[in-house]
Motif scaffolding. Structure first.
Motif, PDB file in Angstrom:
ATOM      1  N   LEU A 106       0.758  -1.410   0.061  1.00 38.32           N
ATOM      2  CA  LEU A 106       0.092  -0.421   0.078  1.00 38.32           C
ATOM      3  C   LEU A 106       0.961   1.356   0.042  1.00 38.32           C
ATOM      4  O   LEU A 106       0.129   1.992  -0.698  1.00 38.32           O
ATOM      5  CB  LEU A 106      -1.099  -0.076   0.815  1.00 38.32           C
ATOM      6  N   ALA A 107       1.652   1.105   0.861  1.00 35.81           N
ATOM      7  CA  ALA A 107       2.869   2.285   0.373  1.00 35.81           C
ATOM      8  C   ALA A 107       3.279   2.942  -0.589  1.00 35.81           C
ATOM      9  O   ALA A 107       3.843   3.676  -1.134  1.00 35.81           O
ATOM     10  CB  ALA A 107       3.970   2.062   1.553  1.00 35.81           C
ATOM     11  N   LEU A 108       3.513   1.290  -1.276  1.00 34.98           N
ATOM     12  CA  LEU A 108       4.406   1.693  -2.560  1.00 34.98           C
ATOM     13  C   LEU A 108       3.004   2.028  -3.346  1.00 34.98           C
ATOM     14  O   LEU A 108       3.494   3.067  -4.594  1.00 34.98           O
ATOM     15  CB  LEU A 108       4.869   0.119  -3.271  1.00 34.98           C
ATOM     16  N   VAL A 109       1.782   1.968  -4.017  1.00 41.18           N
ATOM     17  CA  VAL A 109       0.990   1.846  -4.733  1.00 41.18           C
ATOM     18  C   VAL A 109       1.033   3.409  -4.104  1.00 41.18           C
ATOM     19  O   VAL A 109       0.616   4.201  -4.831  1.00 41.18           O
ATOM     20  CB  VAL A 109      -0.771   1.703  -3.726  1.00 41.18           C
ATOM     21  N   ALA A 110       0.398   4.183  -2.770  1.00 46.11           N
ATOM     22  CA  ALA A 110       0.568   5.789  -2.706  1.00 46.11           C
ATOM     23  C   ALA A 110       1.398   6.241  -3.115  1.00 46.11           C
ATOM     24  O   ALA A 110       1.413   8.030  -3.670  1.00 46.11           O
ATOM     25  CB  ALA A 110       0.923   6.119  -0.890  1.00 46.11           C
ATOM     26  N   ALA A 111       3.025   5.826  -3.513  1.00 45.50           N
ATOM     27  CA  ALA A 111       3.948   6.445  -3.655  1.00 45.50           C
ATOM     28  C   ALA A 111       4.025   6.741  -5.562  1.00 45.50           C
ATOM     29  O   ALA A 111       4.592   7.089  -6.127  1.00 45.50           O
ATOM     30  CB  ALA A 111       5.134   5.675  -3.628  1.00 45.50           C
ATOM     31  N   GLY A 112       2.472   6.569  -5.434  1.00 40.17           N
ATOM     32  CA  GLY A 112       2.441   5.963  -7.689  1.00 40.17           C
ATOM     33  C   GLY A 112       3.089   5.047  -7.864  1.00 40.17           C
ATOM     34  O   GLY A 112       3.659   4.689  -9.291  1.00 40.17           O
ATOM     35  N   GLN A 113       3.777   4.195  -7.265  1.00 34.78           N
ATOM     36  CA  GLN A 113       4.889   2.961  -7.920  1.00 34.78           C
ATOM     37  C   GLN A 113       3.669   1.426  -8.597  1.00 34.78           C
ATOM     38  O   GLN A 113       4.303   0.757  -9.719  1.00 34.78           O
ATOM     39  CB  GLN A 113       5.443   2.070  -6.710  1.00 34.78           C
ATOM     40  N   GLY A 114       2.647   1.976  -8.480  1.00 39.61           N
ATOM     41  CA  GLY A 114       1.474   0.986  -9.482  1.00 39.61           C
ATOM     42  C   GLY A 114       0.451   0.520  -8.617  1.00 39.61           C
ATOM     43  O   GLY A 114       0.512   1.459  -7.301  1.00 39.61           O
ATOM     44  N   VAL A 115      -0.235  -0.384  -9.555  1.00 45.18           N
ATOM     45  CA  VAL A 115      -1.965  -1.363  -8.301  1.00 45.18           C
ATOM     46  C   VAL A 115      -1.379  -2.411  -7.734  1.00 45.18           C
ATOM     47  O   VAL A 115      -0.549  -3.192  -8.280  1.00 45.18           O
ATOM     48  CB  VAL A 115      -2.956  -0.916  -9.459  1.00 45.18           C
ATOM     49  N   ALA A 116      -2.337  -2.414  -6.759  1.00 41.92           N
ATOM     50  CA  ALA A 116      -2.552  -3.897  -6.244  1.00 41.92           C
ATOM     51  C   ALA A 116      -3.346  -4.632  -5.589  1.00 41.92           C
ATOM     52  O   ALA A 116      -4.505  -3.179  -5.591  1.00 41.92           O
ATOM     53  CB  ALA A 116      -1.514  -4.101  -5.625  1.00 41.92           C
ATOM     54  N   MET A 117      -3.589  -5.700  -5.465  1.00 41.66           N
ATOM     55  CA  MET A 117      -4.858  -6.140  -5.463  1.00 41.66           C
ATOM     56  C   MET A 117      -4.618  -6.282  -3.762  1.00 41.66           C
ATOM     57  O   MET A 117      -3.331  -7.400  -3.621  1.00 41.66           O
ATOM     58  CB  MET A 117      -5.257  -7.344  -5.987  1.00 41.66           C
TER      59      MET A 117
END
Length: 300
Positions: A232-243
């Motif tokens: 989730l931290a990586l998603v928040a950093a704009g690094q991609g999407v995830a399930m």
């Protein structure tokens, strides 16, 4: 008379495929495993193994004996459960396997319940990916374990094991942006985005890949991370999407949008076949059910 310990070795060989793998799993030397299987063949009076170079396969008689061994081992588990039930009170170690989100969200509350009801039990928790639970239970390294499966990744039936449902949870698509709490979405909308998945070999990784393939594309994986808080931290950093499953949302950053997916993750309680009636297994199963957080559905 056939020796039960040697029958267990034969069963493990049928599942693991090599004497070296059996030896490693059960803390024997390969030569010791080979010797014990040779003794079992003499006890049986018929060839149980076919040796071709370094490879060993089971003969038809060996495969048939494994089927009987499964039944014998299950009955021994039932007998052990009845003996414990005949004693007064539960005591001793209880080895519990679990996966990280359940470790945080379910297990602590379950252990509190267990300590109150059965103070003599000594729970010992180990984190393990559900893909490795079957071997650990059969080897006696665990007494009970939490496992999970997804709509796109059902768990295969495992010889010698049984499982009962615990809970079911919603899966979400986590993407960068302001939280919106949107409705269910088609995964294909994100086919051109970089993806963050779990590491290969885990059920979580297989779920993401198969869900994307069912939507008509192969995900372009940028990061491979197992811990959902980091995902989730990586998603928040704009690094991609995830399930991400519902239980993985405890540390949700403010800059993440969650969109419900038509996918669920189901958690089950697994144990060796015949052990469901063991008082200690029944006790932790009851405590786990009491500890399921509000908002989660039944595990069926």
């Amino acid at each position: 008379m056939l020796d039960v310990r040697r029958l267990r070795l034969l069963r493990e060989l049928s599942l693991r495929g090599t004497i070296a793998a059996v030896a490693e799993a059960l803390a024997f030397t390969p030569s010791a495993v080979s010797q014990q299987l040779s003794v079992l063949e003499r006890e049986a009076g018929v060839p149980l193994l076919e040796r071709t170079g370094r490879r060993v396969t089971l003969t038809p008689a060996g495969r048939n004996l494994v089927r009987h061994a499964e039944a014998v081992l299950e009955r021994l588990e039932q007998a052990a459960a009845e003996l414990v039930d005949a004693r007064h009170g539960l005591a001793g170690p209880l080895r519990i396997g679990t996966f990280p989100t359940a470790t945080r969200a379910i297990v602590p509350a379950a252990l509190t319940v267990l300590a109150r009801r059965h103070p003599g039990l000594e729970p010992m928790v180990s984190e393990i990916d559900p893909a490795g639970v079957a071997d650990a239970l059969r080897a006696g390294e665990l007494d009970v374990a939490l496992i999970h499966e997804y709509d796109f990744v059902p768990l295969p039936a495992e010889p010698g094991l049984a499982a009962e449902p615990l809970c079911s949870e919603q899966m979400y698509l986590a993407s960068p942006g302001t939280p919106s709490g949107g409705e269910e979405t088609n995964i294909a909308r994100w086919k051109d985005a970089p993806w963050i998945t779990a590491t290969p070999g885990t059920l979580c990784h297989a779920m993401t890949v198969r869900a994307c393939e069912a939507a008509g594309f192969t995900p372009r994986v940028r990061h491979q991370v197992d811990e959902f808080a980091t995902v989730l931290a990586l998603v928040a950093a704009g690094q991609g999407v995830a399930m991400v499953p519902h239980l993985g949302l405890a540390d949700l950053p403010p800059a993440v949008t969650l969109t419900r997916l038509p996918i669920r993750r189901r958690t089950k309680i697994a144990y060796r076949g015949g052990a469901g009636g063991h008082p200690a297994v029944a006790a932790i199963a009851e405590a786990l059910r009491a500890a399921v957080p509000d908002g989660l559905g039944e595990g069926r």
